[in-house]
Design a protein around this motif. Structure first.
Motif, short mmCIF file in Angstrom:
data_model
loop_
_atom_site.label_atom_id
_atom_site.label_comp_id
_atom_site.label_asym_id
_atom_site.label_seq_id
_atom_site.Cartn_x
_atom_site.Cartn_y
_atom_site.Cartn_z
N GLY A 1 1.49 40.48 -20.82
CA GLY A 1 2.56 39.36 -20.47
C GLY A 1 3.38 40.21 -19.54
N PRO A 2 4.31 39.45 -18.85
CA PRO A 2 5.09 39.83 -17.63
C PRO A 2 6.56 40.24 -18.09
CG PRO A 2 5.34 37.42 -18.02
CD PRO A 2 4.45 37.98 -18.98
N MET A 3 6.94 41.01 -17.31
CA MET A 3 8.41 41.49 -17.36
C MET A 3 9.12 40.90 -16.13
SD MET A 3 10.14 45.27 -16.83
CE MET A 3 9.72 45.81 -18.55
N PHE A 4 10.22 40.19 -15.94
CA PHE A 4 10.83 39.65 -15.07
C PHE A 4 11.92 40.39 -14.63
CE2 PHE A 4 7.40 36.34 -15.15
CZ PHE A 4 7.54 35.81 -13.94
N GLY A 5 12.50 40.65 -13.39
CA GLY A 5 13.77 41.11 -12.89
C GLY A 5 13.90 40.24 -11.69
N ASN A 6 15.08 39.76 -11.68
CA ASN A 6 15.82 39.00 -10.49
C ASN A 6 14.85 37.70 -10.35
OD1 ASN A 6 17.86 40.85 -10.05
ND2 ASN A 6 16.79 42.19 -8.48
N GLY A 7 14.24 37.42 -11.26
CA GLY A 7 13.35 36.08 -11.07
C GLY A 7 11.90 36.32 -10.53
N ARG A 8 11.64 37.51 -10.66
CA ARG A 8 10.22 38.01 -10.08
C ARG A 8 9.55 38.75 -11.13
NH1 ARG A 8 13.69 38.12 -5.71
NH2 ARG A 8 13.20 36.81 -3.96
N GLN A 9 8.16 38.70 -11.27
CA GLN A 9 7.57 39.54 -12.27
C GLN A 9 7.41 41.11 -11.63
OE1 GLN A 9 3.62 37.97 -13.29
NE2 GLN A 9 3.09 39.88 -14.52
N VAL A 10 8.01 41.80 -12.40
CA VAL A 10 7.92 43.33 -11.97
C VAL A 10 6.98 44.12 -12.80
CG1 VAL A 10 10.18 43.19 -10.96
CG2 VAL A 10 10.07 43.78 -13.14
N GLN B 1 -10.79 33.95 -29.42
CA GLN B 1 -9.82 34.45 -30.35
C GLN B 1 -8.46 34.75 -29.63
OE1 GLN B 1 -10.65 37.57 -33.03
NE2 GLN B 1 -8.97 37.15 -34.37
N GLN B 2 -7.28 34.27 -29.93
CA GLN B 2 -6.07 34.81 -29.59
C GLN B 2 -6.08 36.42 -29.25
OE1 GLN B 2 -2.94 33.20 -31.93
NE2 GLN B 2 -3.54 34.27 -33.68
N SER B 3 -5.34 36.78 -28.19
CA SER B 3 -5.62 38.07 -27.88
C SER B 3 -4.43 38.71 -27.22
CB SER B 3 -6.98 38.50 -27.17
OG SER B 3 -7.06 40.06 -26.96
N CYS B 4 -4.17 38.23 -25.98
CA CYS B 4 -3.15 38.85 -25.21
C CYS B 4 -2.48 37.82 -24.24
CB CYS B 4 -3.63 39.88 -24.05
SG CYS B 4 -4.35 41.35 -24.81
N SER B 5 -1.45 38.11 -23.67
CA SER B 5 -0.61 37.12 -22.56
C SER B 5 -0.99 37.59 -21.33
CB SER B 5 0.88 37.49 -22.94
OG SER B 5 1.09 37.18 -24.45
N ALA B 6 -0.59 36.71 -20.46
CA ALA B 6 -0.98 36.76 -18.93
C ALA B 6 0.04 35.93 -17.89
CB ALA B 6 -2.16 36.41 -18.79
N THR B 7 -0.32 36.16 -16.78
CA THR B 7 0.48 35.21 -15.97
C THR B 7 -0.50 34.60 -14.73
OG1 THR B 7 1.17 36.99 -14.45
CG2 THR B 7 2.76 36.12 -16.18
N ILE B 8 -0.48 33.27 -14.22
CA ILE B 8 -1.14 32.97 -13.20
C ILE B 8 -0.31 33.27 -11.93
CG2 ILE B 8 -0.34 30.64 -13.59
CD1 ILE B 8 -3.28 29.66 -12.41
N ILE B 9 -0.88 33.98 -10.91
CA ILE B 9 -0.54 34.40 -9.88
C ILE B 9 -0.60 33.67 -8.55
CG2 ILE B 9 0.38 36.58 -10.68
CD1 ILE B 9 -1.85 37.81 -9.16
N ALA B 10 -2.03 32.97 -8.79
CA ALA B 10 -2.29 32.03 -7.44
C ALA B 10 -3.44 31.08 -8.07
CB ALA B 10 -3.31 33.05 -6.57
N PRO B 11 -3.65 29.96 -7.25
CA PRO B 11 -4.67 29.19 -8.05
C PRO B 11 -5.79 29.45 -8.87
CG PRO B 11 -4.07 28.38 -5.84
CD PRO B 11 -3.67 29.99 -5.88
N ARG B 12 -6.26 30.63 -8.44
CA ARG B 12 -7.61 30.98 -9.18
C ARG B 12 -7.56 32.46 -9.65
NH1 ARG B 12 -13.20 28.30 -6.94
NH2 ARG B 12 -13.86 29.20 -8.83
N TYR B 13 -6.12 32.95 -9.78
CA TYR B 13 -6.30 34.30 -10.15
C TYR B 13 -5.04 34.50 -11.32
CZ TYR B 13 -8.94 35.50 -5.99
OH TYR B 13 -10.09 35.73 -5.33
N TYR C 1 7.93 38.35 -21.77
CA TYR C 1 7.47 37.29 -22.32
C TYR C 1 6.06 37.49 -23.19
CZ TYR C 1 10.74 34.82 -19.31
OH TYR C 1 12.00 34.06 -18.82
N GLY C 2 5.82 36.62 -24.02
CA GLY C 2 4.67 36.91 -24.83
C GLY C 2 4.36 35.95 -26.28
N TRP C 3 3.23 36.01 -26.53
CA TRP C 3 2.75 35.36 -27.66
C TRP C 3 2.44 36.39 -28.80
CZ3 TRP C 3 1.30 32.91 -22.97
CH2 TRP C 3 1.48 31.54 -22.99
N GLY C 4 3.06 37.53 -28.75
CA GLY C 4 2.47 38.57 -29.57
C GLY C 4 2.99 38.33 -31.00
#
Length: 240
Positions: free
Chosen positions: A201-210, A60-72, A145-148
């Motif tokens: 989900g992420p917050m981005f500042g200066n093009g990077r996730q903070v 079931q749809q629940s939260c948002s997230a970001t992929i930060i490496a191939p398996r993480y 960002y998010g799908w909330g």
């Protein structure tokens, strides 16, 4: 984007997971601290977020997230309290496209609302670049960002956005508190605010996730766990 707190006594700010019975309630905040919950109410539809991941708990749809490496995948700890966790990665549409992957191991930070999911497969993607303290400051306008949830007049699970949303908020503090008393970036609404389902989900500042969405009042204020403070923990697990 984010959901309200799941407990009966909703405080001024609540955790942002989108589903109710399937997920554990957000933790009780330390005395004097409000609880927050994120989705994006207002803002607009995102057009360029190849690192985005939609989190599903028990399908079931629940939260948002970001992929930060191939398996993480990086998300909020309160989003992975229980159940089978899976992701749709790299699609702005939570119902189709991208890559589907399951979490096989969950790493939870001991003192903040951060978690890292280890995937059952390697995913080729554009990974979210993680910021440093110089990428977020008081008075700065940043993007979340998010799908909330996109509503406040009905259960948030009923109005989750199909497409990834983005909003601009203004940083008020870089040393606030998240749902687990971890260090958080606190921001106020510019053209939108997070709600249930935006959690993780992420917050981005200066093009990077903070930041990683932890709590929100769904009106004016939202708190994001400060990624820049916990970079050494993230690096020790994901190598980035």
């Amino acid at each position: 984007m984010f959901k309200r707190a799941l407990s009966a006594a909703v405080l001024s700010l609540a955790a942002l997971a989108a589903i109710a019975p399937a997920a554990a309630a957000a933790p009780t905040p330390p005395s004097g601290d409000p609880v927050f919950t994120p989705q994006i109410i207002g803002g607009g539809t995102a057009s360029n977020a190849p690192w985005a991941a939609r989190l599903f708990a028990n399908g079931q749809q629940s939260c948002s997230a970001t992929i930060i490496a191939p398996r993480y995948v990086l998300t909020a700890k309160h989003c992975v309290a229980s159940g089978t966790i899976s992701f749709r990665i790299g699609s702005l549409d939570q119902t189709s496209g991208g890559t589907l992957a399951n979490a096989t191991t969950i790493y939870r930070h001991s003192a903040s609302d951060l978690a890292i999911a280890y995937l059952d497969r390697s995913v080729s993607a554009t990974y979210a670049p993680l910021g440093t303290s110089s990428d977020v400051r008081v008075g700065q306008q940043v993007q979340v960002y998010g799908w909330g949830a996109t509503c406040t007049n009905q259960p948030e699970i009923n109005c989750q956005s199909r497409y990834l949303k983005v909003a601009t908020v203004s940083v008020r503090s870089v040393s606030a508190r998240d749902a687990y008393n971890g260090v958080a970036v606190q921001a106020t609404r510019v053209n939108g605010i997070t709600a249930g389902g935006d959690s993780g989900g992420p917050m981005f500042g200066n093009g990077r996730q903070v930041g990683v969405a932890s709590t929100s009042d769904r009106s004016t204020v939202t708190n994001y766990t400060n990624v820049t403070v916990y970079r050494s923990w993230i690096q020790s697990i994901a190598g980035v």
